[in-house]
Structure formats: structure tokens, C-alpha cells
Design a protein around this motif. Sequence first.
Motif, short mmCIF file in Angstrom:
data_model
loop_
_atom_site.label_atom_id
_atom_site.label_comp_id
_atom_site.label_asym_id
_atom_site.label_seq_id
_atom_site.Cartn_x
_atom_site.Cartn_y
_atom_site.Cartn_z
N VAL A 1 0.84 -1.06 0.64
CA VAL A 1 -0.17 -0.16 0.68
C VAL A 1 0.50 1.16 0.30
CG1 VAL A 1 -1.92 0.81 0.66
CG2 VAL A 1 -1.73 -1.12 1.61
N THR A 2 2.24 1.79 -0.64
CA THR A 2 2.78 2.27 -0.36
C THR A 2 2.71 3.11 -1.54
OG1 THR A 2 5.28 1.14 -1.40
CG2 THR A 2 4.18 1.34 1.23
N GLY A 3 3.09 3.01 -3.22
CA GLY A 3 3.04 2.85 -4.10
C GLY A 3 4.12 2.96 -4.60
N ASN A 4 5.74 2.15 -3.76
CA ASN A 4 6.42 1.94 -4.96
C ASN A 4 6.56 0.80 -5.35
OD1 ASN A 4 9.25 1.68 -4.57
ND2 ASN A 4 9.89 2.53 -2.86
N THR A 5 6.54 0.84 -6.50
CA THR A 5 7.63 -0.91 -7.78
C THR A 5 8.13 -1.33 -6.66
OG1 THR A 5 8.27 0.85 -8.73
CG2 THR A 5 6.40 0.77 -9.57
N GLU A 6 8.69 -1.01 -5.89
CA GLU A 6 10.52 -1.69 -5.89
C GLU A 6 9.65 -2.59 -4.71
OE1 GLU A 6 13.64 0.52 -4.33
OE2 GLU A 6 13.77 1.13 -6.26
N ALA A 7 8.62 -2.13 -4.05
CA ALA A 7 8.30 -2.65 -2.54
C ALA A 7 7.31 -3.75 -2.57
CB ALA A 7 7.40 -1.66 -1.64
N VAL A 8 6.50 -4.08 -4.38
CA VAL A 8 5.99 -4.83 -4.85
C VAL A 8 6.31 -6.43 -4.66
CG1 VAL A 8 4.34 -5.83 -6.54
CG2 VAL A 8 4.06 -3.78 -6.18
N GLY A 9 7.75 -6.37 -4.92
CA GLY A 9 8.52 -7.82 -4.99
C GLY A 9 8.40 -8.24 -3.69
N ALA A 10 9.18 -6.92 -3.00
CA ALA A 10 9.52 -7.60 -1.45
C ALA A 10 8.00 -8.31 -0.97
CB ALA A 10 10.07 -5.83 -0.41
N THR B 1 7.07 0.47 -14.11
CA THR B 1 7.48 -1.16 -14.49
C THR B 1 7.45 -1.49 -13.26
OG1 THR B 1 8.31 -0.12 -16.45
CG2 THR B 1 9.02 -2.40 -15.63
N LEU B 2 6.97 -2.85 -13.37
CA LEU B 2 7.59 -3.84 -12.21
C LEU B 2 8.72 -5.35 -12.13
CD1 LEU B 2 4.06 -4.89 -10.65
CD2 LEU B 2 5.32 -3.07 -9.62
N SER B 3 9.57 -4.71 -11.01
CA SER B 3 10.90 -5.88 -11.27
C SER B 3 10.20 -6.60 -10.39
CB SER B 3 12.10 -4.78 -11.97
OG SER B 3 12.90 -5.92 -11.69
N ILE B 4 10.62 -8.03 -10.98
CA ILE B 4 9.33 -9.07 -10.03
C ILE B 4 10.69 -10.30 -10.57
CG2 ILE B 4 7.95 -10.56 -8.61
CD1 ILE B 4 6.26 -8.30 -9.34
N ARG B 5 10.84 -11.12 -9.48
CA ARG B 5 12.26 -12.36 -9.83
C ARG B 5 10.84 -13.21 -10.10
NH1 ARG B 5 14.91 -12.77 -4.03
NH2 ARG B 5 12.92 -11.66 -3.60
N SER B 6 11.22 -13.86 -11.23
CA SER B 6 10.50 -14.99 -11.27
C SER B 6 10.29 -16.27 -10.55
CB SER B 6 11.13 -15.77 -13.25
OG SER B 6 12.52 -15.87 -12.88
N HIS B 7 11.39 -16.40 -9.76
CA HIS B 7 11.10 -17.95 -8.66
C HIS B 7 9.63 -17.20 -7.62
CE1 HIS B 7 12.85 -16.82 -4.74
NE2 HIS B 7 13.26 -15.38 -5.95
N LEU B 8 9.48 -16.39 -7.86
CA LEU B 8 8.56 -16.22 -6.28
C LEU B 8 7.16 -16.81 -7.43
CD1 LEU B 8 8.75 -12.51 -5.34
CD2 LEU B 8 9.67 -14.53 -4.16
N PHE B 9 7.45 -17.06 -8.30
CA PHE B 9 5.74 -17.65 -9.47
C PHE B 9 6.37 -18.72 -9.41
CE2 PHE B 9 5.51 -12.93 -10.19
CZ PHE B 9 4.03 -12.48 -9.90
N PHE B 10 7.33 -19.46 -8.52
CA PHE B 10 7.74 -21.10 -8.95
C PHE B 10 6.54 -22.06 -8.51
CE2 PHE B 10 9.45 -25.27 -8.36
CZ PHE B 10 10.06 -25.36 -8.83
N SER B 11 6.35 -21.25 -7.25
CA SER B 11 4.56 -22.57 -6.66
C SER B 11 3.96 -22.01 -6.97
CB SER B 11 5.64 -22.62 -5.00
OG SER B 11 5.22 -23.60 -4.65
N GLY B 12 3.36 -21.29 -5.92
CA GLY B 12 1.56 -20.86 -5.36
C GLY B 12 1.39 -20.09 -5.37
N ARG B 13 2.20 -18.62 -5.48
CA ARG B 13 2.01 -17.51 -4.92
C ARG B 13 0.69 -16.99 -6.24
NH1 ARG B 13 7.83 -17.66 -3.50
NH2 ARG B 13 7.98 -16.62 -1.69
N ILE B 14 0.52 -15.66 -5.38
CA ILE B 14 -0.94 -15.24 -6.11
C ILE B 14 -0.39 -13.47 -6.29
CG2 ILE B 14 -3.07 -14.28 -6.78
CD1 ILE B 14 -3.49 -17.39 -5.60
N LEU B 15 -0.32 -12.71 -7.65
CA LEU B 15 -0.51 -11.22 -7.14
C LEU B 15 -1.86 -10.63 -7.83
CD1 LEU B 15 1.65 -9.02 -6.30
CD2 LEU B 15 2.37 -8.67 -9.42
N LYS B 16 -1.95 -9.48 -6.67
CA LYS B 16 -3.54 -9.93 -7.83
C LYS B 16 -3.68 -7.77 -7.27
CE LYS B 16 -7.29 -11.66 -6.91
NZ LYS B 16 -7.91 -12.36 -5.95
N GLY B 17 -4.14 -7.38 -8.50
CA GLY B 17 -4.14 -5.96 -8.32
C GLY B 17 -5.22 -5.42 -7.99
N SER B 18 -6.02 -4.21 -7.51
CA SER B 18 -7.05 -4.15 -6.54
C SER B 18 -7.53 -2.34 -6.95
CB SER B 18 -6.93 -4.15 -5.24
OG SER B 18 -8.28 -3.98 -4.53
#
Length: 377
Positions: A270-279, A303-320
Amino acid sequence: MSTAGKVIKCKAAVLWEPHKPFTIEDIEVAPPKAHEVRIKMVATGVCRSDDHAVSGSLFTPLPAVLGHEGAGIVESIGEGVTCVKPGDKVIPLFSPQCGKCRICKHPESNLCCQTKNLTQPKGALLDGTSRFSCRGKPIHHFISTSTFSQYTVVDDIAVAKIDAAAPLDKVCLIGCGFSTGYGSAVQVAKVTPGSTCAVFGLGGVGLSVIIGCKAAGAARIIAVDINKDRFAKAKTVGATDCVDPRDFEKPIEEVLSDMIDGGVDFCFEVTGNTEAVGAALGSCHKDHGVCVTVGALASFTSTLSIRSHLFFSGRILKGSILGGWKTKEEIPKLVSDYMAKKFNIDPLITHTLTLSEANEAVQLMKSGQCIRCVLLL
């Protein structure tokens, strides 16, 4: 004497140029046309998205009357309006609901395709024209609402009738900030009883997420922010733990993973900081964690920069957007829930000022000195 059908002269905070302060102007507000509603605004919150418009990171045509988190009373209606009548208490909707398009009919969608004011703002009502003028020049509208004015005009798909007993200086927050945060927890993420949650950013929207997580029955809610002055308020509304990432040598996602045995069930950025999304995504449990980015990022072109391994298992990223609520249907229900004391938004309001103090309200928000400032109109 009735003002219906007449031009109304009133005060408004007008933004003439980006990166400049508002000026308080005498403006003219024309009567509503067919399927339009003119509202006497009573109160409006000052939201980070308004400042994004000032900075230019959220484009909107200028000059304009900003503001989108308000509440007021219907002054008059145009031909064909049946959803409200003069005297009704209402909340203008920056995300309208026509009820007819594919998005409105889809059970999981709420960004009506009848208007593109959020993504392609034209600064006008649906017919392409403005009801505002100042110094003989037309003034643009802002995302269907323009609440930084003593009177505004909206399309009838962009207004919701609410409980006649509702205090407008409180429920105005349901027009954006509170609904966005609360709905992100209960409507978008669908937080479950007994779950663990983390909330990155403890402004008004972040605290509203915490209120939603608590209402949904989360067992542990970790509030994350670099402003420790907000920790007390976070605990007041439901946080069980408060964490400043700067207190640790390792990344915050590792800190939360250690705290919650592999990561939280639900995380909200909820910060609006793109770097915080990956964290935030990395703070979720790798097998089932859900991460929600709440509201707008710093810019629609980010632009979001997210390491691909974060999606390797079952994590979900959603917008609202606006907490997933179908606005005309569900904003009135949220007001009724507030009146029934199912949640309390009053602690979110830390400052109450007047329209003439709009620039001071923006500075209070930007400096982190307030949670939500409400302007009385």
C-alpha cells in the motif's frame, strides 16, 4: 429560493498547472443535463491520488477541480435521473457503475467500461463537456467527481444514495480510501479466519486494510512502515505486530518469513512504491500466499521488476481498484455497515480543515503528519 436550473456561483480549489498549489477560486457550476446530478458537497478527504495529479504522475487535463473522496447532498437532478432525488445524501463515485456493460455484469470486476476517466481521463462528463467555468474559461472535471468544490456535477452512474443519517464528514472516506483498503482485504484477497497478514504502508488506506483483515478474522496482522509514529495507530485499529524494515540487516521478506514460518498467507502493498511489490510478494508463503497491490502505483507507466522464482510454486499477485466494490450497489452497504458499527473509520481522520486550507492538507499528507485530512466545504 430554489437554485434548480440555475448557474451556481461557489468556491472551489482549482489546479491551473502541474506542480503548483491550488488556488481558491469563485467558479460557476452549470445545472445538470439529462442523466446528471448536481451535488452540494459537504466534506471531502484529501487522497494521495490527488497529489499524483498535482505532480503529473497521474495525468488529468488542466485546469481542473480535483478531489474524489467526498460526500454531499443532491441539489438538483437532470432529466431521466431516477436513482436519486434532491435532498438525498450521496457519495460521488470515481469508479462509476452503469450496470449494463460486460465488466459490470462480471461478478469479479468493478471498473465499468462506460467511462475511461481513470486510465484515459478527458476531464469531462460522459457527454464530453464540463459544467465548471472560472474567469470565463471552462474548467475540467476530475475522474467523474471533482469534490474540491462546494458544488459539483456528476453523471447519474457516478453517484450512490446513502443512509440519510450518515455523518458526511466521516463517510466521505468510503468514497475512496477506506473502501479501497477494507475491500482489498475482505473482497479482493478474501482474507480467511485464523490467517496471517502483512500490510506494507500505514497511511489511511493501509490502516483500512488492517481494519479489513481484523474484520475477516485474521489471527496475526503485521504492520510494516518506516514511520514508527504510525505504529500506535496501527495497533489501535487491529495490528498485532509492527515492523520497521530499517531495524534489520536482512530484507523484510526474510524477516517476515522468519516471523511467520515461511511467510504470511496474505500481504498487501500500500505504499505505491514499485520496488516494494517484489518484497511484498516475497513475504507471502511460497505455496499459497496472496499478494495484493492496493490502489495506484506512483505512476501508470511504472514498470515492475519481480524475480521469476517468486511465482515458481503457488504465490498469487493481484491488483485492486477501489477494493473490488461494485460502487452503486456496495458503497451504500458499506455506509450502512459503518452506521451499524461493524467497523470504525473515525480513527483514520486526524485533521479537519476547510476548503481554503486545501494546500495545507496536501502538505500534511505528504509529510506523513496526518492519516486522513477531511476538508469541510
